[in-house]
Every structure is written in structure tokens, then in C-alpha cells.
Design an enzyme around this catalytic site. Structure first.
Site, short mmCIF file in Angstrom:
data_model
loop_
_atom_site.label_atom_id
_atom_site.label_comp_id
_atom_site.label_asym_id
_atom_site.label_seq_id
_atom_site.Cartn_x
_atom_site.Cartn_y
_atom_site.Cartn_z
CE LYS A 1 -4.27 -1.90 1.71
NZ LYS A 1 -5.39 -1.85 2.59
CE LYS B 1 -6.27 -7.68 -1.65
NZ LYS B 1 -6.57 -7.46 -0.26
CE LYS C 1 -10.63 -0.34 0.73
NZ LYS C 1 -10.74 -1.50 1.59
N1 AQP Z 1 -10.32 -10.63 -2.93
C1 AQP Z 1 -10.62 -11.06 -1.70
N2 AQP Z 1 -10.85 -12.37 -1.48
C2 AQP Z 1 -11.15 -12.82 -0.23
N3 AQP Z 1 -11.25 -12.00 0.85
C3 AQP Z 1 -11.02 -10.68 0.68
N4 AQP Z 1 -11.04 -9.62 1.53
C4 AQP Z 1 -10.76 -8.51 0.83
N5 AQP Z 1 -10.53 -8.80 -0.45
C5 AQP Z 1 -10.69 -10.15 -0.60
C6 AQP Z 1 -11.37 -9.72 2.95
O1 AQP Z 1 -12.39 -8.78 3.24
C7 AQP Z 1 -12.28 -8.40 4.62
C8 AQP Z 1 -12.47 -6.94 4.78
O2 AQP Z 1 -11.49 -6.24 4.07
P1 AQP Z 1 -11.11 -4.78 4.50
O3 AQP Z 1 -12.29 -3.92 4.51
O4 AQP Z 1 -10.30 -4.82 5.71
O5 AQP Z 1 -10.31 -4.23 3.35
P2 AQP Z 1 -9.14 -4.75 2.56
O6 AQP Z 1 -8.57 -6.06 2.90
O7 AQP Z 1 -8.22 -3.61 2.64
O8 AQP Z 1 -10.00 -4.85 1.23
P3 AQP Z 1 -9.41 -4.65 -0.17
O9 AQP Z 1 -10.43 -4.46 -1.19
O10 AQP Z 1 -8.43 -5.74 -0.36
O11 AQP Z 1 -8.75 -3.26 0.02
P4 AQP Z 1 -7.39 -2.75 -0.53
O12 AQP Z 1 -7.59 -2.70 -2.02
O13 AQP Z 1 -7.28 -1.40 0.09
O14 AQP Z 1 -6.36 -3.72 -0.11
C9 AQP Z 1 -10.92 -8.90 5.10
O15 AQP Z 1 -11.10 -10.03 5.93
C10 AQP Z 1 -10.21 -9.31 3.84
O16 AQP Z 1 -9.33 -10.38 4.06
#
Ligand code: AQP
Length: 332
Positions: free
Chosen positions: A112, A195, A198
Site C-alpha cells: 500500500k 485479488k 478496491k
Molecule cells: N479478494 C478477496 N478475497 C477474499 N477475501 C477478501 N477480503 C478482501 N478482499 C478479498 C477480505 O475482506 C475483509 C475486509 O477487508 P477490509 O475492509 O479490511 O479491506 P481490505 O482487505 O483492505 O479490502 P481490499 O479491497 O483488499 O482493500 P485494498 O484494495 O485497500 O487492499 C478482510 O477479511 C479481507 O481479508
């Protein structure tokens, strides 16, 4: 009952299919068998720049989506992280137990911060996993239902809990990750090597649950597959098709081998068209239910207030014990 805890960020507005299948779906199931604590992690959301008005709206929106997904405030404790000040308080202690090198090894921070530019990334983003440690340990959680991307942070949580217990005496339960193999990682529809996320996904590869169902159906129909024609679950050689089968199977409850049989001799187009219908059938009522909760913010806020009260009772007890163990002079 064993206890589970997990959280989701209110950052992006809509949850995406990866959030739902990787995490939230398990939260709904676990409230039946576990003493479950689930929260909207707004403290985590400000580790990257935030618009205050959007943060407030997105926090309610995240809670509404969790309820729409099936969380039941009678069966679980649903709350907003900033309503329970103990999270930030225990995080400070955990910060002081973490080595700088140890924190530097967290791959999510590396990814990130590389995206933002190292000078722009905040210290908050760097210590994000340590706040997550505090989130989990405050509730003495046995298990933490998350996606695969969170495994390293749960490892850190275990290490710090053991370190604290070793140094100051038994205080924290050592938690285990709860990661379902099938849905541990949902992939981008346009690039099944990464993966669904967002921040990293292209708009066409990301299924936001609150988007217009017609646009969503189109994204599913134009998912990237391969030049072969056989519908077979083979993540190594056929990552795109395998990802579609995973989504299909989890949303409908049909085992993957049965889907393989169903699509024998058919082309990818048939699979994608049917899956588009499956996804639309899922997101349409989900959007409606979310909107119903948003239309009644008073009820929503009162659910969150009750949740915070229940959460605080547990968190305050753990924090008091931790303060005592560390040797802080009790306030009279
Ligand atoms: N692609 C994915 N497959 C399975 N699990 C996923 N999670 C996220 N993406 C996938 C799971 O969703 C939960 C909540 O996530 P979060 O709100 O903490 O945000 P994050 O992990 O930062 O979500 P993103 O979309 O992956 O954000 P960015 O792009 O900012 O990194 C968690 O349990 C996560 O594992």
C-alpha cells in the site's frame, strides 16, 4: 461458546464480492455457533486520507450492508470501532511491544505504501496491523474470520499476545485465523492473477455489491477466461474459469464438481451468462435491504449504540487487566 472477532473498513462505500465471499459470509454463519463480535473499523479507515462527511456516511453504509448480508444484532455484537476507545488505548501498548523491523515486514504496508509513495504513507498506515492486534486481543477472540490477505496480521497478533503473556503474565487468548480454503482469495475478473480489491482492481474486474445489477451482469459476462474451452476447476492453469466456479459454487451452494458436470460440452459463454444471473439474484435483494437500513438511520444508530455498549463491557475488562499487568498506577 468460542469467540470470534472481525472487522471491515468503511472506506470504499460498497463492499465488493471478495469482501463478502472471503469474510462477511463466514461472519453470518459463525454468529450461529460462536460468541461473535463484528465491527466497522473506522479507525483503520483514516490511515489513508479521508473526507469526514464521506467517512460518516460510509460507516453507516458499511453497518447497513452487514445487516443486509445477514448479521443479526440479536445473535452477534455489531459496533463501530471508534465507539470503543479501548482499541486505541490497547494499540499503544502493543505499539510499544512491536519491533520496528517486525512491523516493517508486513507485506500489506509495503504494497500500500509503494502505491502511495513512501513519503506520503502515514505512520498510521504503518502501525495499522498493530491496531488490528489490539482489536482482536481486546475481545480474547479464539478465531478471526478473514481472507487470505490478512493471515500475516493474525500471525503478528499471535506473536504479540505470546510476547505480552510471557513478559507480564497470562492475559490474552492466542487467536487463530479462520480462513476458508475455497474463498480465501477471490480474484479480479479481468486479471485473475491478482485479488479482487478496491484499490488494485480495474473497475471492470471489481464487483461492487451496490452497483447497478445490469452493469454487474455485464462485468461477469466479460470476465477474462482462457483460450481453452473446457469448464474445469484448475486454479493453476485456468485461474479465470476457476474463480468463476468458486463464485458460482459459493453463491448457489452447488459443489464445484457438479458445476463441472453441468457445463460439460458447453462453452464459457453459457457459464458466464448463468453466473451473471446468479450474481444479479444475489445483489438485487442485498441492495434493497441495504437501502431499507439506510432509510432508517435512527434504528441503525441504535443498533450500533447497543453493540458498542456490549463491546465496551468486554474491552474495558481486558484493557484494565492489561494496564495493571504493565504496571500503570491505578487512577483513584
Ligand atoms: N479478494 C478477496 N478475497 C477474499 N477475501 C477478501 N477480503 C478482501 N478482499 C478479498 C477480505 O475482506 C475483509 C475486509 O477487508 P477490509 O475492509 O479490511 O479491506 P481490505 O482487505 O483492505 O479490502 P481490499 O479491497 O483488499 O482493500 P485494498 O484494495 O485497500 O487492499 C478482510 O477479511 C479481507 O481479508
Amino acid at each position: 461458546r468460542p469467540r470470534v472477532l472481525s472487522g471491515i473498513q468503511p472506506t470504499a462505500g460498497s463492499f465488493h464480492l471478495g469482501n463478502y465471499l472471503g469474510a462477511v459470509r463466514q461472519w453470518v454463519a459463525l454468529q450461529e455457533s460462536h460468541d461473535a463480535f463484528y465491527m466497522v473499523v473506522d479507525l483503520h479507515a483514516i490511515t489513508v486520507p479521508q473526507d469526514p462527511k464521506e467517512l460518516t456516511a460510509n460507516t453507516r453504509l458499511a453497518a447497513a450492508q452487514l445487516l443486509a448480508a445477514g448479521l443479526d444484532p440479536e445473535r452477534c455484537t455489531l459496533f463501530v470501532q471508534s465507539h470503543v476507545p479501548e482499541h486505541a488505548q490497547l494499540a499503544w501498548i502493543m505499539n510499544c511491544l512491536t519491533g520496528f523491523g517486525e512491523a516493517s515486514r508486513m507485506t500489506q504496508f509495503k504494497d500500500k505504501s509503494a502505491k502511495q509513495g513512501a513519503d506520503r504513507a502515514s505512520v498510521g498506515l504503518f502501525t495499522y496491523p498493530i491496531l488490528q492486534v489490539a482489536d482482536i486481543l481486546l475481545y480474547q477472540a479464539n478465531e478471526v474470520p478473514v481472507g487470505e490477505d490478512q493471515r500475516q496480521h493474525i500471525e503478528l497478533t499471535r506473536d504479540l499476545a505470546e510476547r505480552f503473556n510471557g513478559r507480564f503474565g497470562q492475559t490474552f487468548t492466542i487467536p487463530k485465523p479462520y480462513i476458508l480454503k475455497e474463498t480465501a482469495k477471490i480474484y479480479d475478473l479481468q486479471d485473475p492473477a491478482i485479488k479482487m480489491s478496491k484499490s488494485a482492481s480495474t473497475p471492470k474486474g471489481l464487483i461492487n455489491l451496490l452497483d447497478d445489477p445490469k452493469a454487474t451482469a455485464k462485468k461477469v459476462r466479460s470476465a477474462v477466461t482462457d483460450t481453452d474451452t473446457v469448464v474445469r476447476f484448475d486454479p493453476e492453469n485456468k485461474p479465470g474459469v476457476s474463480n468463476l466456479l468458486t463464485v458460482y459454487s459459493t453463491l448457489t451452494g452447488t459443489p464445484v464438481p457438479e458445476l463441472e458436470r453441468q457445463y460439460e460440452g458447453k462453452l464459457y459463454g453459457a457459464l458466464k451468462t448463468d453466473l451473471a444471473d446468479v450474481v444479479v439474484d444475489f445483489v438485487t435483494p442485498f441492495r434493497d435491504r441495504t437501502q431499507q437500513y439506510l432509510d432508517d438511520p435512527e434504528t441503525l444508530d441504535s443498533i450500533l449504540a447497543k453493540g458498542a455498549e456490549k463491546a465496551r463491557a468486554v474491552a474495558a475488562e481486558t484493557l484494565a487487566r492489561s494496564y495493571e499487568r504493565v504496571g500503570f498506577l491505578p487512577a483513584k
